[in-house]
Design a protein around this motif. Sequence first.
Motif, PDB file in Angstrom:
ATOM      1  N   ARG A 405       0.776  -1.023   0.111  1.00 51.35           N
ATOM      2  CA  ARG A 405       0.014  -0.035   0.163  1.00 51.35           C
ATOM      3  C   ARG A 405       0.871   1.301   0.017  1.00 51.35           C
ATOM      4  O   ARG A 405       0.547   2.278  -0.810  1.00 51.35           O
ATOM      5  CB  ARG A 405      -0.948  -0.011   1.260  1.00 51.35           C
ATOM      6  CG  ARG A 405      -1.851  -1.065   1.051  1.00 51.35           C
ATOM      7  CD  ARG A 405      -2.782  -1.188   2.306  1.00 51.35           C
ATOM      8  NE  ARG A 405      -3.558  -2.461   2.337  1.00 51.35           N
ATOM      9  CZ  ARG A 405      -4.709  -2.718   1.663  1.00 51.35           C
ATOM     10  NH1 ARG A 405      -5.113  -1.686   0.764  1.00 51.35           N
ATOM     11  NH2 ARG A 405      -5.150  -3.903   1.727  1.00 51.35           N
ATOM     12  N   VAL A 408       2.345   1.986  -3.517  1.00 54.66           N
ATOM     13  CA  VAL A 408       1.299   2.303  -4.523  1.00 54.66           C
ATOM     14  C   VAL A 408       0.854   3.885  -4.340  1.00 54.66           C
ATOM     15  O   VAL A 408       0.909   4.580  -5.083  1.00 54.66           O
ATOM     16  CB  VAL A 408       0.028   1.356  -4.508  1.00 54.66           C
ATOM     17  CG1 VAL A 408      -1.319   2.054  -5.238  1.00 54.66           C
ATOM     18  CG2 VAL A 408       0.288  -0.090  -4.893  1.00 54.66           C
ATOM     19  N   ALA A 412       1.628   6.975  -6.644  1.00 57.83           N
ATOM     20  CA  ALA A 412       0.465   7.803  -7.155  1.00 57.83           C
ATOM     21  C   ALA A 412       0.896   9.296  -6.783  1.00 57.83           C
ATOM     22  O   ALA A 412       0.639  10.205  -7.672  1.00 57.83           O
ATOM     23  CB  ALA A 412      -0.887   7.469  -6.467  1.00 57.83           C
ATOM     24  N   SER A 422      -0.755  -1.425  -8.980  1.00 55.36           N
ATOM     25  CA  SER A 422      -1.689  -0.868  -8.349  1.00 55.36           C
ATOM     26  C   SER A 422      -3.351  -1.444  -8.686  1.00 55.36           C
ATOM     27  O   SER A 422      -4.183  -1.769  -8.071  1.00 55.36           O
ATOM     28  CB  SER A 422      -1.994   0.736  -8.797  1.00 55.36           C
ATOM     29  OG  SER A 422      -1.796   1.058  -9.931  1.00 55.36           O
TER      30      SER A 422
END
Length: 479
Positions: A405, A408, A412, A422
């Motif tokens: 997490r 990702v 982003a 993702s």
Amino acid sequence: SAANIGVVGLAVMGSNLARNLASREGNTVAVYNRSREKTDALVAEHPEAGFIPSFSYEEFAASLTTPRTAIIMVKAGRGTDAVIDELVKVFEPGDIIVDGGNAYFPDTIRREKAVRETGINFVGAGISGGEEGALNGPSIMPGGSDESWVTLGPILTSIAAVAEGEPCVTHIGHNGAGHFVKMVHNGIEYADMQLIAEAYDLIRRGTGKTPAEIADIFTDWNGGELESYLIEITAEVLRQIDAETGKPLVDVILDQAGAKGTGAWTVQTALSLGVPVSGIAEATFARSLSSHPEQRRVAAALPGPDSTFEVDDVDAFVEDVRQALFASKIIAYSQGFDEIRAGAEEYDWSIDLGAVAKIWRAGCIIRAQFLNRIADAYAEEPGLPVLATAPYFADSIARGQGAWRRVVVAAAQAGIPAPAFSSSLAYYDGIRADRLPAALVQGQRDFFGAHTYKRIDKPGTFHTDWSGDRTESEAEDTH
Ligand code: NBP
């Protein structure tokens, strides 16, 4: 007639496969090629192989003991059909025609059906591992009838790669099953490669490490749970220096990825089957995106995030990326095996998923220790509905999901594309979700198209009178 096996098509794959066959105890190999030169060259260059050359299909058939067994290694498509047409004329019922090329599995289903009517067996066999595999031991995925496997099994076993003492070949299932599994193998390969590429990109842009330094990281990773041929060759590619410019080769190579179409087949088939192979799809689309320079030139003017990407703790970030890569890889393989399961159901093949994992452990591009864990999972529970839920994988993801997490989110925020990372995470969160917004989609579908919905609290199919008084009525289940 003295040969127990023949090869038709003596370009690089066919001649290497013929040499592999000839090098194994008990095989005598008949060879034929449409144009004579390739046959002459192969026989002249490899006297040790004891090839029996022939220059017509009649001669080729006459040089084979019965049941005649021939492997076609020609350009997939019309060439394959042309050779089959000729072999059918000179072969007899009970003989076996094997297509070892990269056929699209619906073609294999069609050909098997047509050839079977002559009494001749037709086997579509996926052969993986490229030129080197063909010569030294490929991973082989044969379909076709049980009858043909009796004769073909020992021959293919003699040339297959060996993983931990076991040959990398198994009778996958009837008609097109072998080419189907080979197709999904290639799709998984696309996803695995894309994930590795994203890991590299994140580390490079996040930490400023050089390709050579990142090569060392991959070499280090290759000593752990990520151990695989693809990680190994990634390190080698990253370490390569361009002789002409003195720069890392990876910085000189044009960043537009090619594709021969097997990834697209895997995704198209998955769409028809309704199987969410999002990792393979993103990997395939990532190649497409890269290959539109005109669009990329125009889009380069679009703004990215204001902040620059800076990683405070480099070692911790690299470890996060490693864990994100492993978690995403589990999802990609889980999705690929889901497609094989769904394909088997649709086409009525009985495919042993654990056996598929085992024959990919050597000879092919996705070879890795990791596949043993997949085989273990299916040995434990053959009907496992989601591979990623097997204890070893679920535990790995549980340990790595925090890192996954973070990576990702970082990607982003930094504006670094990580489509496979993702989308794999989105799949993971989707498949494990207690409730999905699919309920709302059903409501929308019912609103504009009277497509109806089911309720969680009682059986039946329902429709709300959206344009009228908005009362609910029981509906016929037609949509
Ligand atoms: P090619 O795909 O380049 O095909 C060349 C061969 O096909 C030659 O022997 C040629 O004969 C023959 N051929 C053609 Br073209 N049309 C024919 C026809 N109408 N009748 C008879 N023969 C015909 O060869 P390759 O690169 O060795 O690949 C062979 C197969 O293996 C392909 O299906 C390919 O997709 C697959 N492959 C797999 C891998 C892998 O890693 N698994 C790698 C590479 C290739 P000629 O000499 O008379 O022109």
